[in-house]
Structures are given as C-alpha cells and as structure tokens.
Design an enzyme around this catalytic site. Structure first.
Site, mmCIF file in Angstrom:
data_model
loop_
_atom_site.group_PDB
_atom_site.id
_atom_site.type_symbol
_atom_site.label_atom_id
_atom_site.label_comp_id
_atom_site.label_asym_id
_atom_site.label_seq_id
_atom_site.Cartn_x
_atom_site.Cartn_y
_atom_site.Cartn_z
ATOM 1 N N ALA A 1 -7.698 -0.675 4.739
ATOM 2 C CA ALA A 1 -8.562 0.354 5.311
ATOM 3 C C ALA A 1 -8.201 1.789 4.965
ATOM 4 C CB ALA A 1 -8.592 0.189 6.822
ATOM 5 N N ALA A 2 -6.959 2.054 4.529
ATOM 6 C CA ALA A 2 -6.524 3.452 4.377
ATOM 7 C C ALA A 2 -7.125 4.092 3.124
ATOM 8 C CB ALA A 2 -5.004 3.503 4.282
ATOM 9 N N CYS B 1 -13.788 -0.640 -6.658
ATOM 10 C CA CYS B 1 -14.330 0.485 -7.438
ATOM 11 C C CYS B 1 -13.967 0.248 -8.903
ATOM 12 C CB CYS B 1 -13.839 1.828 -6.905
ATOM 13 S SG CYS B 1 -12.064 2.013 -6.899
HETATM 14 C C1 LIG Z 1 -9.375 0.883 -2.346
HETATM 15 S S1 LIG Z 1 -8.130 1.299 -1.268
HETATM 16 C C2 LIG Z 1 -8.928 1.299 0.289
HETATM 17 C C3 LIG Z 1 -9.769 2.499 0.549
HETATM 18 C C4 LIG Z 1 -10.335 2.508 1.943
HETATM 19 N N1 LIG Z 1 -11.078 1.299 2.234
HETATM 20 C C5 LIG Z 1 -11.223 3.711 2.183
HETATM 21 O O1 LIG Z 1 -12.436 3.572 2.109
HETATM 22 O O2 LIG Z 1 -10.690 4.786 2.473
HETATM 23 C C6 LIG Z 1 -7.177 -0.138 -1.194
HETATM 24 C C7 LIG Z 1 -6.090 -0.130 -0.125
HETATM 25 O O3 LIG Z 1 -5.518 -1.434 -0.085
HETATM 26 C C8 LIG Z 1 -4.191 -1.314 0.318
HETATM 27 N N2 LIG Z 1 -3.538 -2.591 -0.052
HETATM 28 C C9 LIG Z 1 -2.994 -2.975 -1.224
HETATM 29 N N3 LIG Z 1 -2.554 -4.240 -1.142
HETATM 30 C C10 LIG Z 1 -2.843 -4.659 0.111
HETATM 31 C C11 LIG Z 1 -2.613 -5.887 0.819
HETATM 32 N N4 LIG Z 1 -2.047 -6.923 0.231
HETATM 33 N N5 LIG Z 1 -3.016 -5.950 2.094
HETATM 34 C C12 LIG Z 1 -3.618 -4.897 2.711
HETATM 35 N N6 LIG Z 1 -3.844 -3.726 2.098
HETATM 36 C C13 LIG Z 1 -3.463 -3.623 0.817
HETATM 37 C C14 LIG Z 1 -3.693 -0.077 -0.400
HETATM 38 O O4 LIG Z 1 -2.577 0.478 0.270
HETATM 39 C C15 LIG Z 1 -4.923 0.829 -0.359
HETATM 40 O O5 LIG Z 1 -4.840 1.725 0.709
#
Ligand SMILES: C[S@@+](CC[C@H](N)C(=O)[O-])C[C@H]1O[C@@H](n2cnc3c(N)ncnc32)[C@H](O)[C@@H]1O
Length: 452
Positions: A110-111, A231
C-alpha cells in the site's frame, strides 16, 4: 528518449506498428494530477473553491489534470487532506475496485498510500481498511497519508504477506495488489527507472508477484473481489501472473473492468486493461479484476475468522471529559486504552498480534490526568462534530503560520468557547487542534507534519 535495447525489443513485440507512436509519446510533457478526497469534500465543492488550474480526468470521477503540482502541495487545502497529488493513470486501480461502505478491504502493497487513501475514503468510515507494506519506512509515509486524509477505520501494518495470510484466510471483501514491478510504465516520468531496469528487469519481480497474488487471493472471501495492478508493460509481470493465478486457484475468475475508450485490451488475455501513454493521457499501467466464487452453502456476508471479543474498558475521567466535546457517535466497545494511548478500533473484536503501525483511529494520549487529542483525530473530525472551532480563510496568513507551529492571536475571530480546545480549520476543513486562552491560540499542530 534512449530506451534500453532489450526493452525496445520487448515493446516492439507487444506494440508492433504502434511502437513509433509510443516512443513519440515519451517526448510529451509528463501529466500531473490531483484526486479529490471525497470523504472530505465533493468534487463540485472543490471545483468551486480550488485556486488551481485543473481539468477533469475523463476516466476518473474525482480525478483532475493539474498544471502546477508544486503549488498544490504547498497550500493549506493540501494540509487539510482535501486531495492527493497523483499521476492520472495511478488513480485507475482504486477507481476500478468496487469498494462499498462496510467492506473489509486489504491493500497488500500500500505504501505510500496513493490507492489506499482512495479506498479508505470510499468506505465512508464503515468497515475497515487494512493497509500493509513490507517496508517499514514506506509504511510510515502510508500512515501519514491515511491520517492526513482523515480515514478513521484503518489498520496499518508492515508485515510479510505470508504472516497476514496465516491470520486472515478468507477474511477480506476486497483486495488490492498494486505489485512491486520493473516500472516500465514510469520511464517517461522517471527516466532513472531505466537504470534500475537494466539491473533488475521483469524476471526479478515475477516470483514476488506470483507469490503475492496467491496470498492476496487466499485472504479473499468467497464472492469477494481482487484487483491486481502494475505500472509495467511486461507480459510476464502482467497477464502471465493472472494466468498463473487462474491455473492455481480455479475459484478465481476474471471480471469486466468499467471501460474507458482509451483503455487497451490485455495482451492475449481478455478483460484485462492496459494503459498506454500513446493511446491516452497517462503513464503505463496494467489492471485485472478478479472475483472468487462462493462455495455452496457459504455465508454470503462473510467467511471470516472472528477474533475474540474484547471487554469494554473503563475510561479515565479526563478521557470522558474530552469525549463529551465531540458530538459524533463513538462506539464505546471499540475504544481501547493501550497504556496511555487511546484508540478507536475499526472493529469490536481483538485484532491478531502483528507489526502494527496503527490500529484504528489514534484519538490521543492520557498525560498526567489530562487528555491531549491527536493530530489524526483532528483530521477525522468535521467542524460541526467538535465543540468549538476557529475558521481561517485560506488566504489568511495565519493558516500557514498555524501549519508552521506558531502561536496565533485570534482575538478577532468568532468562537463558541473562549477557553480550551479548538479545532482549527481552513474554511470548513480541519487542520489540527489548538488551545485558546485570552484570544491567544497555543499551537497543537503535530510537529512532525509542520509546513517547512
Ligand atoms: C507499486 S508500489 C505501491 C504503491 C502504492 N500502492 C501507492 O499507490 O501508493 C509497491 C509496494 O510494494 C511493496 N512491496 C514489495 N514487496 C512486497 C511484499 N512482498 N509484500 C508487501 N509489499 C511489498 C514496496 O515496498 C512498495 O511500497
């Protein structure tokens, strides 16, 4: 723009004769956007007060193209959580997941909250938004954005999805997986992504994405819906991940996505949506919406594990006194005093033990028999739900001074109560708390969020 040759080859296979149009689109200016937080203000109301030059994004009900992103991120309305600055294509996944008030929603990656803030707003304070990110530093930014948006019914964790799956099998009504990806759709906006791509291309992400989609689907209840987005353009990270899910979980099936004329079809997989920058004004994205079938006899409402019920806690007098200043209904069975920190949990039941950054709305702290309300509470209130407010015009220099943490002379402004806690608002939108005595406002704006 000089594309990596392996990438250009991949795009040629995908786009054929459209490759040149795609390459040309990379020389066009980058689109900026703003998404109205409809939990705080309607689009019509925002259009009436906005000081920014904006134009509607045709495929997003509350999305706007924006000319001056910098100015919009330095305005009191931004600090009031009235909008989120977001690239228009990135608004699409949350807009195509049909979230309803009362749903239990999981945003697994979500971050920093670009999609979670929209999903949370659409819940209208009912149900729960469970927002997770494996990176704890990024999860902190996620929490700030959710609290600034005034979303009360949140849980924010920084967990490996494997741990979540053990606790929440078949639990959520809606799941969003905005997966980590090779970011090919971002090359236009952030050309340095091309350097990362050369080091870690699509192959590096596929195993993570396949794992995430199975985990997300495992946490979905029968009849629930999951939206997977990236993306990136690579078929391996997009359609092939969906095909992998369909092969491994036959109870999942693809659903039609609310259409828009600029959307392109999935590459060899129906019902998926691709956003190409040469077809519509946005960066590259991929979306797939899936539904989990309901087993016969399965409870259509929820197939949830219900954690144990909590006993209602007796609150100290200072908490009771502060709560009497609020005129919104508070479900007392959801109040939780954890040492000196008070929360309004999203549910009455005990939540499993996880690495939480937040469980529910953080209401404030009990300090030496006094109650200090939190910044998050101010953001979740409306002026009519607090006993006394001070309204500042956005042009009043005191609005920015307040956000900088300064003490203010407000003796010229009307208040309901001459002394004590005040909800400080820009027009009708809360910015934070202050304490009034003799026409002087002691600033209680959260120091970590101050205007720099
Ligand atoms: C595309 S970004 C998300 C952007 C967010 N949804 C937004 O709209 O602001 C992908 C996120 O997945 C997290 N991530 C990577 N591997 C992950 C995992 N195994 N489980 C959960 N989160 C993960 C990363 O830290 C990153 O923040």
């Amino acid at each position: 723009m000089n594309l990596p040759s392996a990438y250009e080859q991949e795009m040629k296979e995908l786009l054929g004769t459209e490759l040149e149009a795609y390459k040309k689109s990379l020389d066009l200016p980058v689109m900026q956007g703003l998404r109205v937080n409809t939990a705080k203000i309607t689009c019509e109301e925002f259009e009436a007060v906005t000081p920014f030059s904006m134009e509607k994004v045709p495929w997003i009900p509350n999305g706007y193209f924006l000319k001056d992103e910098e100015r919009a991120s330095r305005h009191p309305y931004y600090y009031a959580g009235l909008y989120y600055i977001q690239e228009p294509s990135a608004m699409t996944p949350a807009s195509r997941l049909p979230v309803e008030p009362g749903d239990y929603v999981l945003d697994l990656c979500a971050a920093p909250g670009g999609k979670a803030t929209e999903l949370g707003s659409r819940l209208g304070g009912e149900g729960m938004l469970f927002a997770n990110d494996i990176s704890s530093s990024r999860a902190k930014a996620l929490l700030k954005n959710l609290e600034m948006a005034g979303i009360p019914n949140i849980c924010v964790t920084s967990e490996d999805p494997e741990v979540l799956e053990r606790n929440f099998s078949g639990f959520f009504d809606k799941v969003l997986i905005d997966a980590p990806c090779s970011g090919e759709g971002m090359f236009h906006r952030e050309p340095r992504m091309m350097e990362y791509w050369k080091e870690r291309g699509p192959e590096a992400y596929v195993p993570i994405q396949k794992k995430l989609i199975l985990q997300g689907a495992g946490m979905l209840r029968g009849g629930g819906m999951l939206l997977y987005s990236t993306c990136t353009f690579s078929r391996k990270e997009d359609e092939e991940v969906i095909e992998y899910l369909l092969q491994n979980m036959p109870d999942m099936r693809l659903k039609e996505i609310l259409p828009y004329e600029g959307f392109a079809e999935g590459a060899g997989l129906e019902k998926c949506v691709r956003i190409f920058p040469h077809r519509m004004p946005g960066e590259g994205h991929f979306l797939a919406l899936l539904e989990k079938s309901q087993k016969t006899g399965e409870d259509s409402s929820r197939d949830r594990q219900r954690p144990g019920k909590r006993k209602p806690q007796k609150m100290p007098d200072c908490v009771e006194e502060f709560l009497s200043l609020l005129s919104c209904p508070i479900d007392r069975e959801r109040l939780k005093l954890d040492r000196d920190r008070l929360y309004l949990l999203p549910v009455r039941e005990e939540m499993p033990k996880l690495r939480y950054l937040r469980t529910g709305l953080y209401l404030g702290d009990v300090k030496k028999n006094r109650f200090e309300p939190s910044q998050a509470l101010a953001m979740a209130l409306k002026p009519e739900t607090f006993v006394s407010c001070i309204r500042l015009e956005p042009e009043d220099v005191r609005a920015v001074k307040y956000l900088k943490g300064e003490t203010l002379d407000v003796s010229d402004l009307p208040v309901t109560k001459e002394k004590g806690w005040q909800l400080i608002c820009v027009n009708d939108y809360p910015l934070g708390f202050g304490k009034l005595a003799g026409g002087v406002l002691k600033n209680k704006y959260y120091a970590g969020w101050r205007w720099q």
